[in-house]
Design a protein around this motif. Sequence first.
Motif, PDB file in Angstrom:
ATOM      1  N   TYR A 146       0.884  -1.165   0.000  1.00 45.63           N
ATOM      2  CA  TYR A 146       0.000   0.000   0.000  1.00 45.63           C
ATOM      3  C   TYR A 146       0.918   1.211   0.000  1.00 45.63           C
ATOM      4  O   TYR A 146       1.837   1.292   0.832  1.00 45.63           O
ATOM      5  N   HIS A 162      -1.462  -1.157  -4.055  1.00 46.92           N
ATOM      6  CA  HIS A 162      -2.570  -0.215  -4.126  1.00 46.92           C
ATOM      7  C   HIS A 162      -2.112   1.149  -3.630  1.00 46.92           C
ATOM      8  O   HIS A 162      -1.541   1.253  -2.547  1.00 46.92           O
ATOM      9  N   ASP A 165      -3.059   4.619  -2.016  1.00 46.40           N
ATOM     10  CA  ASP A 165      -4.153   5.033  -1.151  1.00 46.40           C
ATOM     11  C   ASP A 165      -3.874   6.430  -0.607  1.00 46.40           C
ATOM     12  O   ASP A 165      -2.914   6.617   0.142  1.00 46.40           O
ATOM     13  N   THR A 202      -9.797  -0.758   5.083  1.00 41.11           N
ATOM     14  CA  THR A 202      -9.297  -1.440   3.888  1.00 41.11           C
ATOM     15  C   THR A 202      -8.381  -2.595   4.284  1.00 41.11           C
ATOM     16  O   THR A 202      -8.484  -3.695   3.744  1.00 41.11           O
ATOM     17  N   ASP A 244      -9.021  -6.444   3.479  1.00 40.70           N
ATOM     18  CA  ASP A 244      -8.060  -7.174   2.645  1.00 40.70           C
ATOM     19  C   ASP A 244      -7.458  -8.363   3.380  1.00 40.70           C
ATOM     20  O   ASP A 244      -7.213  -9.415   2.785  1.00 40.70           O
TER      21      ASP A 244
END
Length: 179
Positions: free
Chosen positions: A28, A54, A56, A109, A113
């Motif tokens: 992340y 990802h 973010d 999140t 996840d």
Amino acid sequence: MTPKGQEQAVGAGKEILSIIGDGYIQAYISPYYRTRQTYNGIQSVLQDRVSGCHEDPRIREQDWGHLRHPDDSRLLVQERNQYSLFYYRMKDGESGADVYDRVSVFFETLYRDFKKENYPENTLLVTHGMTLRIFLMRWLHWTVEEYESLENPHNCQVLVMEMSDDGKYKLITPLKKRQ
């Protein structure tokens, strides 16, 4: 990113690879350009060990508002240090408490996840010093005083948390105490 920064990012990738071994990692990252460059250096070492990445915005750097003059940041830091690192909000910017709220929402999140069937055994956050320290504050339930007693990690410093047998996380890599 400077050549030194690139070297630090690759070095962080090597350190992370030595920690995870044959394991895999979910990344992340903050969407800021410099953070994405850092991730690219880390990923160049980890390669196929990264299951996914990802961006973010909730783990971005603290917003310092509108600084009009280079001396503004020096004066702001001085005023913030006298008031509180955590509660002081810069004009048109954020306080540490605001960042805490953003990071808290980011946890939703992470928890979602973590429940995925194919989630790897390791998680990597590529973020900013204060944001990472606030992430640790939130995750490890530090008080404001504990948070304020610690310095931010250095650029590309790898911090490791491990889950204990009791299911609680422990920070393995200590942060330096503020002077």
